[in-house]
Design a protein around this motif. Structure first.
Motif, PDB file in Angstrom:
ATOM      1  N   THR A   1      59.128 -21.398 -21.083  1.00  0.00           N
ATOM      2  CA  THR A   1      59.254 -22.819 -20.770  1.00  0.00           C
ATOM      3  C   THR A   1      59.050 -23.585 -22.064  1.00  0.00           C
ATOM      4  OG1 THR A   1      58.293 -22.394 -18.590  1.00  0.00           O
ATOM      5  CG2 THR A   1      58.455 -24.692 -19.283  1.00  0.00           C
ATOM      6  N   PRO A   2      60.111 -23.853 -22.833  1.00  0.00           N
ATOM      7  CA  PRO A   2      59.972 -24.417 -24.179  1.00  0.00           C
ATOM      8  C   PRO A   2      59.627 -25.906 -24.169  1.00  0.00           C
ATOM      9  CG  PRO A   2      62.280 -24.200 -23.600  1.00  0.00           C
ATOM     10  CD  PRO A   2      61.504 -23.585 -22.466  1.00  0.00           C
ATOM     11  N   VAL A   3      59.176 -26.375 -25.337  1.00  0.00           N
ATOM     12  CA  VAL A   3      58.867 -27.793 -25.543  1.00  0.00           C
ATOM     13  C   VAL A   3      59.680 -28.255 -26.750  1.00  0.00           C
ATOM     14  CG1 VAL A   3      57.034 -29.507 -25.751  1.00  0.00           C
ATOM     15  CG2 VAL A   3      56.529 -27.266 -24.761  1.00  0.00           C
ATOM     16  N   PRO A   4      60.936 -28.643 -26.556  1.00  0.00           N
ATOM     17  CA  PRO A   4      61.809 -28.955 -27.693  1.00  0.00           C
ATOM     18  C   PRO A   4      61.358 -30.156 -28.513  1.00  0.00           C
ATOM     19  CG  PRO A   4      62.861 -29.551 -25.625  1.00  0.00           C
ATOM     20  CD  PRO A   4      61.652 -28.759 -25.268  1.00  0.00           C
ATOM     21  N   CYS A   5      60.584 -31.078 -27.933  1.00  0.00           N
ATOM     22  CA  CYS A   5      60.121 -32.237 -28.699  1.00  0.00           C
ATOM     23  C   CYS A   5      59.239 -31.805 -29.865  1.00  0.00           C
ATOM     24  CB  CYS A   5      59.362 -33.204 -27.797  1.00  0.00           C
ATOM     25  SG  CYS A   5      60.370 -33.941 -26.497  1.00  0.00           S
ATOM     26  N   ILE A   6      58.464 -30.734 -29.685  1.00  0.00           N
ATOM     27  CA  ILE A   6      57.631 -30.233 -30.773  1.00  0.00           C
ATOM     28  C   ILE A   6      58.510 -29.666 -31.881  1.00  0.00           C
ATOM     29  CG2 ILE A   6      55.882 -28.537 -31.422  1.00  0.00           C
ATOM     30  CD1 ILE A   6      54.732 -28.789 -28.610  1.00  0.00           C
ATOM     31  N   ARG A   7      59.515 -28.882 -31.505  1.00  0.00           N
ATOM     32  CA  ARG A   7      60.410 -28.312 -32.508  1.00  0.00           C
ATOM     33  C   ARG A   7      61.176 -29.411 -33.247  1.00  0.00           C
ATOM     34  NH1 ARG A   7      58.373 -23.494 -33.751  1.00  0.00           N
ATOM     35  NH2 ARG A   7      58.800 -21.838 -32.230  1.00  0.00           N
TER      36      ARG A   7
ATOM     37  N   ASP B   1      37.917 -27.093 -28.115  1.00  0.00           N
ATOM     38  CA  ASP B   1      38.618 -27.524 -26.914  1.00  0.00           C
ATOM     39  C   ASP B   1      40.092 -27.226 -27.112  1.00  0.00           C
ATOM     40  OD1 ASP B   1      36.269 -28.497 -25.838  1.00  0.00           O
ATOM     41  OD2 ASP B   1      36.613 -30.545 -26.524  1.00  0.00           O
ATOM     42  N   VAL B   2      40.797 -26.906 -26.038  1.00  0.00           N
ATOM     43  CA  VAL B   2      42.230 -26.626 -26.142  1.00  0.00           C
ATOM     44  C   VAL B   2      42.979 -27.362 -25.037  1.00  0.00           C
ATOM     45  CG1 VAL B   2      41.826 -24.345 -27.151  1.00  0.00           C
ATOM     46  CG2 VAL B   2      42.203 -24.566 -24.683  1.00  0.00           C
ATOM     47  N   ARG B   3      44.219 -27.633 -25.332  1.00  0.00           N
ATOM     48  CA  ARG B   3      45.119 -28.233 -24.347  1.00  0.00           C
ATOM     49  C   ARG B   3      46.314 -27.301 -24.216  1.00  0.00           C
ATOM     50  NH1 ARG B   3      46.953 -34.224 -25.556  1.00  0.00           N
ATOM     51  NH2 ARG B   3      44.913 -34.713 -24.651  1.00  0.00           N
ATOM     52  N   ILE B   4      46.603 -26.833 -22.992  1.00  0.00           N
ATOM     53  CA  ILE B   4      47.681 -25.877 -22.799  1.00  0.00           C
ATOM     54  C   ILE B   4      48.918 -26.500 -22.183  1.00  0.00           C
ATOM     55  CG2 ILE B   4      46.147 -23.885 -22.651  1.00  0.00           C
ATOM     56  CD1 ILE B   4      46.525 -24.019 -19.597  1.00  0.00           C
ATOM     57  N   ARG B   5      48.839 -27.765 -21.801  1.00  0.00           N
ATOM     58  CA  ARG B   5      49.988 -28.542 -21.356  1.00  0.00           C
ATOM     59  C   ARG B   5      49.768 -29.978 -21.787  1.00  0.00           C
ATOM     60  NH1 ARG B   5      53.720 -26.410 -17.811  1.00  0.00           N
ATOM     61  NH2 ARG B   5      53.167 -24.480 -16.756  1.00  0.00           N
ATOM     62  N   SER B   6      50.864 -30.677 -22.045  1.00  0.00           N
ATOM     63  CA  SER B   6      50.737 -32.055 -22.520  1.00  0.00           C
ATOM     64  C   SER B   6      50.094 -32.961 -21.482  1.00  0.00           C
ATOM     65  CB  SER B   6      52.113 -32.612 -22.899  1.00  0.00           C
ATOM     66  OG  SER B   6      52.975 -32.653 -21.763  1.00  0.00           O
ATOM     67  N   THR B   7      50.221 -32.593 -20.198  1.00  0.00           N
ATOM     68  CA  THR B   7      49.718 -33.448 -19.125  1.00  0.00           C
ATOM     69  C   THR B   7      48.281 -33.136 -18.727  1.00  0.00           C
ATOM     70  OG1 THR B   7      50.706 -31.926 -17.519  1.00  0.00           O
ATOM     71  CG2 THR B   7      52.019 -33.843 -18.174  1.00  0.00           C
TER      72      THR B   7
ATOM     73  N   GLY C   1      48.999 -21.455 -14.011  1.00  0.00           N
ATOM     74  CA  GLY C   1      50.316 -21.842 -14.488  1.00  0.00           C
ATOM     75  C   GLY C   1      50.475 -21.844 -15.994  1.00  0.00           C
ATOM     76  N   VAL C   2      49.676 -21.049 -16.710  1.00  0.00           N
ATOM     77  CA  VAL C   2      49.852 -20.927 -18.157  1.00  0.00           C
ATOM     78  C   VAL C   2      51.169 -20.204 -18.413  1.00  0.00           C
ATOM     79  CG1 VAL C   2      48.894 -19.993 -20.291  1.00  0.00           C
ATOM     80  CG2 VAL C   2      47.371 -20.892 -18.520  1.00  0.00           C
ATOM     81  N   SER C   3      52.043 -20.817 -19.199  1.00  0.00           N
ATOM     82  CA  SER C   3      53.409 -20.296 -19.313  1.00  0.00           C
ATOM     83  C   SER C   3      53.791 -20.015 -20.751  1.00  0.00           C
ATOM     84  CB  SER C   3      54.397 -21.311 -18.715  1.00  0.00           C
ATOM     85  OG  SER C   3      55.721 -20.879 -18.894  1.00  0.00           O
TER      86      SER C   3
ATOM     87  N   GLN D   1      55.066 -22.625 -23.846  1.00  0.00           N
ATOM     88  CA  GLN D   1      54.312 -23.868 -23.970  1.00  0.00           C
ATOM     89  C   GLN D   1      53.411 -23.790 -25.203  1.00  0.00           C
ATOM     90  OE1 GLN D   1      54.115 -26.734 -21.398  1.00  0.00           O
ATOM     91  NE2 GLN D   1      56.148 -25.836 -21.393  1.00  0.00           N
ATOM     92  N   ALA D   2      52.943 -24.946 -25.653  1.00  0.00           N
ATOM     93  CA  ALA D   2      52.044 -24.986 -26.804  1.00  0.00           C
ATOM     94  C   ALA D   2      50.600 -24.933 -26.340  1.00  0.00           C
ATOM     95  CB  ALA D   2      52.286 -26.255 -27.616  1.00  0.00           C
ATOM     96  N   CYS D   3      49.743 -24.432 -27.212  1.00  0.00           N
ATOM     97  CA  CYS D   3      48.291 -24.480 -27.018  1.00  0.00           C
ATOM     98  C   CYS D   3      47.722 -25.140 -28.266  1.00  0.00           C
ATOM     99  CB  CYS D   3      47.713 -23.081 -26.839  1.00  0.00           C
ATOM    100  SG  CYS D   3      45.916 -23.060 -26.592  1.00  0.00           S
ATOM    101  N   VAL D   4      47.096 -26.299 -28.087  1.00  0.00           N
ATOM    102  CA  VAL D   4      46.617 -27.095 -29.221  1.00  0.00           C
ATOM    103  C   VAL D   4      45.097 -27.033 -29.275  1.00  0.00           C
ATOM    104  CG1 VAL D   4      46.665 -29.371 -30.308  1.00  0.00           C
ATOM    105  CG2 VAL D   4      48.629 -28.581 -28.990  1.00  0.00           C
ATOM    106  N   PHE D   5      44.566 -26.854 -30.492  1.00  0.00           N
ATOM    107  CA  PHE D   5      43.132 -26.696 -30.697  1.00  0.00           C
ATOM    108  C   PHE D   5      42.522 -28.012 -31.197  1.00  0.00           C
ATOM    109  CE2 PHE D   5      44.939 -22.616 -32.760  1.00  0.00           C
ATOM    110  CZ  PHE D   5      45.306 -22.095 -31.535  1.00  0.00           C
ATOM    111  N   TYR D   6      41.373 -28.391 -30.625  1.00  0.00           N
ATOM    112  CA  TYR D   6      40.645 -29.594 -31.042  1.00  0.00           C
ATOM    113  C   TYR D   6      39.196 -29.223 -31.338  1.00  0.00           C
ATOM    114  CZ  TYR D   6      44.570 -31.930 -28.684  1.00  0.00           C
ATOM    115  OH  TYR D   6      45.823 -32.336 -28.275  1.00  0.00           O
TER     116      TYR D   6
END
Length: 390
Positions: free
Chosen positions: A120-126, A327-333, A359-361, A364-369
């Protein structure tokens, strides 16, 4: 007669302008990436009002007359016109660059291939990574710009050593998830003038103050090149035959029904499976494009604690040699949540969520904070099949 000695004057701290340069705004050239929307238009107008040497640049990313484009999407016909009108009103030059081929090669083709592979890609990041913050940023440097500004809602702060990336002040507008792949070198050159604003209402108020025609323009929705959010239709157009039918099976391999193409399904999906009346609700837990199977199971099968990450981009103090709490975010929402981050060498890492997620897919991106803070430490792409929660 002896002459008095004069003590040397104390060194003066240079006065920085609002973009962080020790010179007047009129001597500071800034390229503004203008999508035609209200956010980037306000950035350009505000900097022009402050007296900066503003150059507006809009990228045409696809043929706005083609079926892939949609009315109201960024970087197409009407939006190019809107960006030009803002430049004319505020009195700075504006250029349109044809990046259609680069966008297709760097973003659209990978988007289609990722879906075909069950991700499930996130083309906005690319797009940010490979087009706006790479090719356009290089163009800004060739124009002798001191920096490039965008309308993203994210904050760039001066750290002890170099610039740091932080979440926006308005968490409802925060776009840090989509900018995790920004490199330190790019961050040093970038500016995000809207990141400190508390709400989108402030942005629209500024647009009205500058008397911009886009002040009430609706925000763009979905992916810019996907009409009406219909991903499958775009993929079928790009990859004919991609929607071949197959089997819907349970986690034991029992056939429960048929589907109309793996590209129509995403992990965590419950509705639209066409296999109702089988007892407890079933969810898509895995996609197998090689066998054209959609694997379904109970909601509990979606939960996972361990998330494998590839193509890690480190910002700030990384790369780390030992595991850290973050902390991590695994979906933008979804909001950031506590985790343990374990670097695995190279550009790989593993994230252990303290509370299981559903629903980790892959794709998708995983962002670290930083733990409990706003600073972005980096991020990567969720790669292979998840291990279930223990």
């Amino acid at each position: 007669m002896t002459s008095a000695t004069t003590a040397p004057a104390p060194a003066q701290t240079p006065v920085l302008n609002s973009l962080g340069f020790a010179k007047p705004p009129s001597q500071t050239r800034v390229v503004v990436a203008m999508s035609g929307g209200v956010d980037s238009s306000v950035v350009a107008a505000q900097l022009a009002r402050e007296g900066y040497d503003v150059v507006g640049v809009t990228l045409q990313l696809y043929d706005h007359g083609a079926a892939l484009a949609k009315k109201g999407a960024c970087c197409a016909g009407q939006d190019i016109h809107d960006a030009r009108r803002v430049a004319e009103r505020m009195g700075f030059p504006h250029y349109v660059l044809d990046y259609e081929n680069k966008f297709r090669e760097s973003v659209i083709d990978e988007f289609a291939d990722a879906y075909l592979a069950g991700a499930t890609p996130v083309p906005c990041i690319r797009c940010n990574e490979r087009v706006k913050f790479r090719d356009l940023l290089q163009t800004a440097k060739e124009l002798d710009a001191d920096c490039m500004a965008t309308g993203h809602y994210i904050q760039r702060k001066d750290g002890a050593a170099r610039a740091e990336l932080h979440m926006a002040a308005d968490m409802n507008r925060d776009q840090s998830y989509f900018l995790f792949s920004t490199t330190q070198e790019q961050l040093d050159f970038l500016r995000f003038p809207l990141g400190h604003l508390e709400s989108k209402a402030e942005t629209r108020a500024l647009a009205a103050e500058f008397e911009l025609a886009v002040a009430d323009k609706p925000d763009s929705q979905d992916i810019c090149f996907v009409p009406n959010g219909d991903y499958a239709a775009v993929i079928e157009k790009l990859r004919p035959g991609a929607a071949d039918p197959g089997e819907i099976v349970d986690m034991n391999g029992t056939v429960l029904g048929t589907h109309r193409g793996v590209i129509h399904y995403t992990i965590g999906q419950r509705r639209g499976l066409g296999i109702g009346g089988l007892g407890d609700p079933l969810y898509v837990v895995r996609l197998d494009p090689d066998s054209r199977q959609v694997i379904v199971g109970p909601k509990t099968a979606l939960a996972t604690n361990i998330v494998p990450i590839g193509e890690v981009n480190w910002l700030g103090d990384g790369p780390f040699e030992q595991e850290i709490a973050c902390d991590v975010r695994i979906r933008s929402t979804r909001p950031p949540r506590p985790a343990i981050l374990r670097p695995l060498g190279g550009r790989k890492a593993e994230v252990e969520l303290l509370d299981a997620e559903e629903g980790v897919s892959p794709g998708q991106a995983c962002v670290f904070y930083e733990s409990g803070g706003s600073r972005v430490l980096g991020g990567g792409w969720i790669t292979v099949r998840r291990r279930p929660a223990s």
